[in-house]
Design a protein around this motif. Sequence first.
Motif, PDB file in Angstrom:
ATOM      1  N   GLU A 128       0.878  -1.174   0.000  1.00  9.13           N
ATOM      2  CA  GLU A 128       0.000   0.000   0.000  1.00  9.13           C
ATOM      3  C   GLU A 128       0.913   1.220   0.000  1.00  9.13           C
ATOM      4  O   GLU A 128       1.648   1.446   0.954  1.00  9.13           O
ATOM      5  N   VAL A 129       0.882   1.966  -1.091  1.00  9.01           N
ATOM      6  CA  VAL A 129       1.783   3.112  -1.227  1.00  9.01           C
ATOM      7  C   VAL A 129       1.038   4.437  -1.290  1.00  9.01           C
ATOM      8  O   VAL A 129       1.665   5.489  -1.391  1.00  9.01           O
ATOM      9  N   GLY A 130      -0.253   4.412  -1.218  1.00  7.32           N
ATOM     10  CA  GLY A 130      -1.036   5.629  -1.411  1.00  7.32           C
ATOM     11  C   GLY A 130      -1.409   6.369  -0.144  1.00  7.32           C
ATOM     12  O   GLY A 130      -2.272   7.239  -0.176  1.00  7.32           O
ATOM     13  N   GLY A 132       0.724   8.147   1.718  1.00  6.22           N
ATOM     14  CA  GLY A 132       1.674   9.225   1.985  1.00  6.22           C
ATOM     15  C   GLY A 132       1.369  10.428   1.118  1.00  6.22           C
ATOM     16  O   GLY A 132       0.282  10.586   0.575  1.00  6.22           O
ATOM     17  N   ILE A 133       2.370  11.252   0.942  1.00  3.93           N
ATOM     18  CA  ILE A 133       2.210  12.444   0.120  1.00  3.93           C
ATOM     19  C   ILE A 133       2.241  12.067  -1.356  1.00  3.93           C
ATOM     20  O   ILE A 133       2.727  10.997  -1.731  1.00  3.93           O
ATOM     21  N   VAL A 134       1.743  12.952  -2.196  1.00  3.15           N
ATOM     22  CA  VAL A 134       1.816  12.736  -3.630  1.00  3.15           C
ATOM     23  C   VAL A 134       3.270  12.926  -4.031  1.00  3.15           C
ATOM     24  O   VAL A 134       3.865  13.968  -3.760  1.00  3.15           O
ATOM     25  N   PRO A 135       3.875  11.915  -4.646  1.00  2.00           N
ATOM     26  CA  PRO A 135       5.311  12.000  -4.952  1.00  2.00           C
ATOM     27  C   PRO A 135       5.612  12.967  -6.093  1.00  2.00           C
ATOM     28  O   PRO A 135       4.755  13.267  -6.920  1.00  2.00           O
ATOM     29  N   MET A 136       6.860  13.407  -6.110  1.00  2.00           N
ATOM     30  CA  MET A 136       7.331  14.226  -7.220  1.00  2.00           C
ATOM     31  C   MET A 136       7.716  13.294  -8.361  1.00  2.00           C
ATOM     32  O   MET A 136       8.150  12.181  -8.140  1.00  2.00           O
ATOM     33  N   GLY A 137       7.551  13.737  -9.539  1.00  2.00           N
ATOM     34  CA  GLY A 137       7.939  12.949 -10.699  1.00  2.00           C
ATOM     35  C   GLY A 137       6.754  12.231 -11.307  1.00  2.00           C
ATOM     36  O   GLY A 137       5.964  11.603 -10.607  1.00  2.00           O
ATOM     37  N   GLU A 138       6.670  12.317 -12.626  1.00  2.68           N
ATOM     38  CA  GLU A 138       5.542  11.742 -13.345  1.00  2.68           C
ATOM     39  C   GLU A 138       5.418  10.235 -13.150  1.00  2.68           C
ATOM     40  O   GLU A 138       4.334   9.718 -12.873  1.00  2.68           O
ATOM     41  N   SER A 140       6.588   8.319 -10.732  1.00  2.00           N
ATOM     42  CA  SER A 140       6.238   8.004  -9.338  1.00  2.00           C
ATOM     43  C   SER A 140       4.763   8.249  -9.078  1.00  2.00           C
ATOM     44  O   SER A 140       4.094   7.438  -8.424  1.00  2.00           O
ATOM     45  N   ARG A 141       4.235   9.355  -9.587  1.00  2.00           N
ATOM     46  CA  ARG A 141       2.798   9.628  -9.410  1.00  2.00           C
ATOM     47  C   ARG A 141       1.961   8.592 -10.149  1.00  2.00           C
ATOM     48  O   ARG A 141       0.954   8.112  -9.631  1.00  2.00           O
ATOM     49  N   ARG A 142       2.391   8.224 -11.343  1.00  2.00           N
ATOM     50  CA  ARG A 142       1.646   7.209 -12.104  1.00  2.00           C
ATOM     51  C   ARG A 142       1.653   5.882 -11.360  1.00  2.00           C
ATOM     52  O   ARG A 142       0.637   5.187 -11.301  1.00  2.00           O
ATOM     53  N   PHE A 143       2.802   5.510 -10.792  1.00  2.00           N
ATOM     54  CA  PHE A 143       2.902   4.267 -10.034  1.00  2.00           C
ATOM     55  C   PHE A 143       1.905   4.262  -8.871  1.00  2.00           C
ATOM     56  O   PHE A 143       1.174   3.287  -8.669  1.00  2.00           O
ATOM     57  N   VAL A 144       1.866   5.342  -8.096  1.00  2.00           N
ATOM     58  CA  VAL A 144       0.946   5.428  -6.961  1.00  2.00           C
ATOM     59  C   VAL A 144      -0.502   5.347  -7.447  1.00  2.00           C
ATOM     60  O   VAL A 144      -1.319   4.610  -6.885  1.00  2.00           O
ATOM     61  N   HIS A 151      -5.467  -2.011  -6.805  1.00  2.00           N
ATOM     62  CA  HIS A 151      -5.966  -2.524  -5.520  1.00  2.00           C
ATOM     63  C   HIS A 151      -7.477  -2.391  -5.423  1.00  2.00           C
ATOM     64  O   HIS A 151      -8.157  -3.309  -4.944  1.00  2.00           O
ATOM     65  N   GLN A 152      -8.016  -1.266  -5.867  1.00  2.00           N
ATOM     66  CA  GLN A 152      -9.472  -1.087  -5.822  1.00  2.00           C
ATOM     67  C   GLN A 152     -10.188  -2.126  -6.684  1.00  2.00           C
ATOM     68  O   GLN A 152     -11.213  -2.688  -6.271  1.00  2.00           O
TER      69      GLN A 152
END
Length: 177
Positions: A128-130, A132-138, A140-144, A151-152
């Motif tokens: 579960e990586v979601g 935390g904060i919204v990560p920097m970098g395209e 990384s954000r796409r991965f989250v 998962h949903q």
Amino acid sequence: MKGTELILGGARSGKSRLAEQLAAASGLDVIYVATATAGDEEMAERIARHQTQRPAAWQVVEEQQDLASVVQRYSRKGTCLLIDCLTLWLTHCLCAEEATHEHWQQHKHDFLTALLHAEGRIILVSNEVGQGIVPMGELSRRFVDESGWLHQAIARQAERVVFVTAGIPQVLKGPVW
């Protein structure tokens, strides 16, 4: 997806240990599906540590991208597939040479479809990586984003969803053991 369980948790939360305990207690023939690759020495040590913790009788299948085919091939009555881990699988799919949005969506669709038709028990482990904060970098954000959506989708169809924190499982959906 009767018989499908999703076990979520953070790093070192105890999610893999719980999944392995459930698989061992199932009384079924266990097939461990590993998605990790040893890209460096530290990861090789992690993989080796996991290997020593698993019973020798478990069959091991290594697959980094085509999990749908693994489920189709190995999920039978009397088997328990333990797939560890979905977020590593997602990483492989997002970082593959042929990685496009469509490439990932096809892998995800094929996997979810294979789970719907699976005949055996399936235990899925994922980070579960979601939370935390919204990560920097395209990327990384796409991965989250993609891991959250994956998962949903699985949780909507799974019989049981468990969140593990500090080695303590919390059943979010489905029967308690």
